[in-house]
Write an enzyme that holds these catalytic residues in place. Sequence first.
Site, mmCIF file in Angstrom:
data_model
loop_
_atom_site.group_PDB
_atom_site.id
_atom_site.type_symbol
_atom_site.label_atom_id
_atom_site.label_comp_id
_atom_site.label_asym_id
_atom_site.label_seq_id
_atom_site.Cartn_x
_atom_site.Cartn_y
_atom_site.Cartn_z
ATOM 1 N N HIS A 38 47.254 21.244 49.959
ATOM 2 C CA HIS A 38 48.966 21.441 50.400
ATOM 3 C C HIS A 38 50.205 20.372 50.007
ATOM 4 O O HIS A 38 50.444 20.825 49.649
ATOM 5 C CB HIS A 38 48.936 22.091 51.701
ATOM 6 C CG HIS A 38 48.167 22.750 52.450
ATOM 7 N ND1 HIS A 38 48.023 23.872 52.241
ATOM 8 C CD2 HIS A 38 47.092 22.502 53.316
ATOM 9 C CE1 HIS A 38 46.577 24.868 52.641
ATOM 10 N NE2 HIS A 38 46.573 23.251 53.818
ATOM 11 N N LYS A 61 39.454 30.883 47.611
ATOM 12 C CA LYS A 61 39.466 30.965 48.772
ATOM 13 C C LYS A 61 40.753 32.132 49.299
ATOM 14 O O LYS A 61 41.615 32.069 48.113
ATOM 15 C CB LYS A 61 40.439 29.143 49.397
ATOM 16 C CG LYS A 61 41.350 28.905 50.799
ATOM 17 C CD LYS A 61 42.152 27.905 50.498
ATOM 18 C CE LYS A 61 42.920 27.561 51.821
ATOM 19 N NZ LYS A 61 43.113 26.162 52.158
ATOM 20 N N HIS A 62 41.012 32.746 49.916
ATOM 21 C CA HIS A 62 41.502 33.374 49.843
ATOM 22 C C HIS A 62 43.486 33.900 49.811
ATOM 23 O O HIS A 62 43.956 34.336 48.712
ATOM 24 C CB HIS A 62 41.320 35.177 50.984
ATOM 25 C CG HIS A 62 39.737 35.276 51.136
ATOM 26 N ND1 HIS A 62 40.087 36.502 50.504
ATOM 27 C CD2 HIS A 62 39.123 35.101 52.046
ATOM 28 C CE1 HIS A 62 38.329 37.147 50.413
ATOM 29 N NE2 HIS A 62 37.748 35.699 51.313
ATOM 30 N N GLN A 63 43.878 32.288 50.120
ATOM 31 C CA GLN A 63 45.283 32.452 50.448
ATOM 32 C C GLN A 63 45.180 30.475 50.500
ATOM 33 O O GLN A 63 45.150 29.761 50.838
ATOM 34 C CB GLN A 63 45.826 32.736 51.354
ATOM 35 C CG GLN A 63 47.445 33.067 51.053
ATOM 36 C CD GLN A 63 47.648 31.797 52.028
ATOM 37 O OE1 GLN A 63 47.182 30.937 53.033
ATOM 38 N NE2 GLN A 63 48.937 30.810 51.821
ATOM 39 N N ARG A 105 47.564 33.428 46.200
ATOM 40 C CA ARG A 105 47.081 34.354 47.410
ATOM 41 C C ARG A 105 45.470 35.312 45.553
ATOM 42 O O ARG A 105 45.707 35.168 44.057
ATOM 43 C CB ARG A 105 47.746 35.950 47.538
ATOM 44 C CG ARG A 105 48.248 35.319 48.050
ATOM 45 C CD ARG A 105 49.249 36.558 48.633
ATOM 46 N NE ARG A 105 50.101 36.290 50.483
ATOM 47 C CZ ARG A 105 49.895 35.467 51.341
ATOM 48 N NH1 ARG A 105 48.790 35.727 51.598
ATOM 49 N NH2 ARG A 105 50.170 35.498 52.339
ATOM 50 N N HIS A 145 46.661 19.546 58.802
ATOM 51 C CA HIS A 145 46.605 21.450 59.115
ATOM 52 C C HIS A 145 48.180 21.953 58.849
ATOM 53 O O HIS A 145 48.959 21.145 59.061
ATOM 54 C CB HIS A 145 46.290 21.805 60.298
ATOM 55 C CG HIS A 145 46.374 22.915 60.545
ATOM 56 N ND1 HIS A 145 45.294 24.396 59.899
ATOM 57 C CD2 HIS A 145 46.627 24.164 61.043
ATOM 58 C CE1 HIS A 145 45.406 25.219 60.228
ATOM 59 N NE2 HIS A 145 46.734 25.541 60.403
#
Length: 150
Positions: A38, A61-63, A105, A145
Amino acid sequence: MVLCFPLLLLLLVLWGPVCLLHAWPKHLTRAHWFEIQHIQPSPLQCNRAMSGINNYTQHCKHQNTFLHDSFQNVAAVCDLLSIICKNRQHNCHQSSKPVNMTDCRLTSGKYPQCRYSAAAQYKFFIVACDPPQKGDPPYKLVPVHLDSIL
């Protein structure tokens, strides 16, 4: 007992993908994995940036959202007032100001040929923070997170 086995097998099959979504490479601390996923001070193209994450997990990873700020600045958010996280824990903290970020995405492909679209954003964020593990920076709390974007 015969009826229980198919049900157990179904639960294991359904639980597997959920575990993958929340797993992180065990040789990394949760804070270091957060940083890899991130923190991106200078924006990169999503396909390139996501390949670094996908190489750890071996799937697309989807998003994913990249915060265009330093780890130090994001970790400072952990010193702000605690709020309730999506999972009902009380270790989340909201940024006091919006930051530039990129939302990536998945649009097509299978690992390792994952393709992503990008959306630039300027928003607040909420992070979950925990005490540092061995090898983490020496802050009182470190981000582990990305809970949400506001």
